[in-house]
Design a protein around this motif. Structure first.
Motif, PDB file in Angstrom:
ATOM      1  N   THR A 195      -6.648   9.785 -54.505  1.00 10.31           N
ATOM      2  CA  THR A 195      -6.341   9.099 -55.765  1.00 10.31           C
ATOM      3  C   THR A 195      -7.576   8.879 -56.628  1.00 10.31           C
ATOM      4  N   ARG A 196      -8.737   9.306 -56.159  1.00  8.71           N
ATOM      5  CA  ARG A 196      -9.957   9.259 -56.969  1.00  8.71           C
ATOM      6  C   ARG A 196     -10.232  10.615 -57.618  1.00  8.71           C
ATOM      7  N   GLY A 197      -9.511  11.614 -57.204  1.00 10.83           N
ATOM      8  CA  GLY A 197      -9.746  12.975 -57.682  1.00 10.83           C
ATOM      9  C   GLY A 197      -9.234  13.197 -59.095  1.00 10.83           C
ATOM     10  N   PRO A 198      -9.507  14.387 -59.624  1.00 11.82           N
ATOM     11  CA  PRO A 198      -9.070  14.719 -60.987  1.00 11.82           C
ATOM     12  C   PRO A 198      -7.546  14.762 -61.088  1.00 11.82           C
ATOM     13  N   ASN A 199      -7.049  14.464 -62.257  1.00 12.81           N
ATOM     14  CA  ASN A 199      -5.624  14.537 -62.579  1.00 12.81           C
ATOM     15  C   ASN A 199      -4.755  13.584 -61.753  1.00 12.81           C
ATOM     16  N   MET A 200      -5.318  12.480 -61.297  1.00 14.07           N
ATOM     17  CA  MET A 200      -4.540  11.524 -60.498  1.00 14.07           C
ATOM     18  C   MET A 200      -4.227  10.240 -61.266  1.00 14.07           C
ATOM     19  N   ASN A 201      -4.559  10.200 -62.556  1.00  7.52           N
ATOM     20  CA  ASN A 201      -4.257   8.999 -63.343  1.00  7.52           C
ATOM     21  C   ASN A 201      -2.753   8.758 -63.369  1.00  7.52           C
ATOM     22  N   GLY A 202      -2.370   7.533 -63.019  1.00  6.18           N
ATOM     23  CA  GLY A 202      -0.971   7.154 -63.048  1.00  6.18           C
ATOM     24  C   GLY A 202      -0.130   7.792 -61.959  1.00  6.18           C
ATOM     25  N   ARG A 203      -0.777   8.346 -60.938  1.00 10.71           N
ATOM     26  CA  ARG A 203      -0.038   9.071 -59.897  1.00 10.71           C
ATOM     27  C   ARG A 203      -0.316   8.507 -58.508  1.00 10.71           C
ATOM     28  N   LEU A 204       0.706   8.567 -57.694  1.00  8.59           N
ATOM     29  CA  LEU A 204       0.571   8.250 -56.275  1.00  8.59           C
ATOM     30  C   LEU A 204       0.141   9.504 -55.525  1.00  8.59           C
ATOM     31  N   PRO A 205      -0.427   9.351 -54.329  1.00  7.57           N
ATOM     32  CA  PRO A 205      -0.634  10.530 -53.498  1.00  7.57           C
ATOM     33  C   PRO A 205       0.730  11.144 -53.173  1.00  7.57           C
ATOM     34  N   ILE A 206       0.746  12.360 -52.682  1.00  7.90           N
ATOM     35  CA  ILE A 206       2.025  13.050 -52.478  1.00  7.90           C
ATOM     36  C   ILE A 206       2.860  12.470 -51.344  1.00  7.90           C
ATOM     37  N   GLY A 207       2.268  11.630 -50.547  1.00  7.38           N
ATOM     38  CA  GLY A 207       3.028  11.026 -49.464  1.00  7.38           C
ATOM     39  C   GLY A 207       2.243   9.922 -48.789  1.00  7.38           C
ATOM     40  N   PRO A 208       2.882   9.241 -47.839  1.00  6.29           N
ATOM     41  CA  PRO A 208       2.210   8.170 -47.112  1.00  6.29           C
ATOM     42  C   PRO A 208       0.968   8.664 -46.379  1.00  6.29           C
ATOM     43  N   ILE A 209      -0.011   7.773 -46.250  1.00  2.24           N
ATOM     44  CA  ILE A 209      -1.250   8.111 -45.535  1.00  2.24           C
ATOM     45  C   ILE A 209      -1.296   7.431 -44.174  1.00  2.24           C
ATOM     46  N   GLY A 210      -0.210   6.820 -43.789  1.00  4.56           N
ATOM     47  CA  GLY A 210      -0.121   6.159 -42.496  1.00  4.56           C
ATOM     48  C   GLY A 210       1.250   5.523 -42.358  1.00  4.56           C
ATOM     49  N   ASN A 211       1.437   4.815 -41.263  1.00  2.00           N
ATOM     50  CA  ASN A 211       2.708   4.161 -40.983  1.00  2.00           C
ATOM     51  C   ASN A 211       2.596   2.680 -41.363  1.00  2.00           C
ATOM     52  N   PRO A 212       3.245   2.264 -42.460  1.00  2.00           N
ATOM     53  CA  PRO A 212       3.082   0.885 -42.903  1.00  2.00           C
ATOM     54  C   PRO A 212       3.888  -0.106 -42.073  1.00  2.00           C
TER      55      PRO A 212
END
Length: 177
Positions: free
Chosen positions: A108-125
């Motif tokens: 989410t710090r990378g280019p073109n990520m403004n206003g966007r979520l990552p494509i999926g979960p990064i762990g089990n909440p």
């Protein structure tokens, strides 16, 4: 969940995790359906909250920051998503500047990520993080930072955020690897 049998299969572990997640999601089915987010998006937000927050109050505040940033088309700028994207264990080392700028659908710090979520979960909440994802604190916070003891500080402006960081550094509470 604790496994008494050390020879339990990965398939069994995943089935238990998925079944437990389904049970939790059923409790919040109405709230999820009334939200503007899909189950996938709620779990993605909750997974970020899980890794960024360390107690109930911080989780709800972090949820607020996530939604406020999405609403204002800002990058989430979440360290935990970048660590996940770069496959670096948190606490192992600081992220490199090049990693922060790497295009990756989880970063989410990378280019073109403004206003966007990552494509999926990064762990089990946890259930607590799912509840926080569904019930963010009402605030104008856009930033948060943790001190070396795990206390989380929230800020509404970048200037205020930078002042908090400077104060933590002066007090010896800034996290160093």
């Amino acid at each position: 969940y604790i496994f008494e049998n050390k020879d339990v299969s990965v398939k069994t572990i995943f089935n238990i995790i998925l079944n437990n997640t389904d049970k939790v999601l059923k409790k919040y089915q109405t709230q999820i359906s009334q939200s503007k987010r899909s189950v996938h998006q709620i779990l993605t937000i909750a997974s970020i909250i899980e890794l960024e927050g360390n107690d109930e109050a911080s989780r709800y505040g972090i949820s607020s920051v996530i939604y406020n940033r999405l609403k204002t088309n800002m990058s989430l700028g979440s360290d935990v998503t970048t660590y996940y994207a770069m496959q670096v264990d948190m606490g192992e080392r600081n992220l490199y500047s090049s990693e922060l700028k790497t295009a990756n659908p989880y970063n989410t710090r990378g280019p073109n990520m403004n206003g966007r979520l990552p494509i999926g979960p990064i762990g089990n909440p946890s259930e607590e993080s799912i509840k926080a994802a569904l019930n963010p604190t009402k605030s104008n916070y856009l930033y948060f930072v943790a001190d070396s003891k795990g206390k989380i500080y929230f800020a509404s402006s970048y200037e205020e955020h930078q002042n908090i960081i400077k104060s933590l550094q002066t007090q010896g509470l800034w996290y160093e690897y």
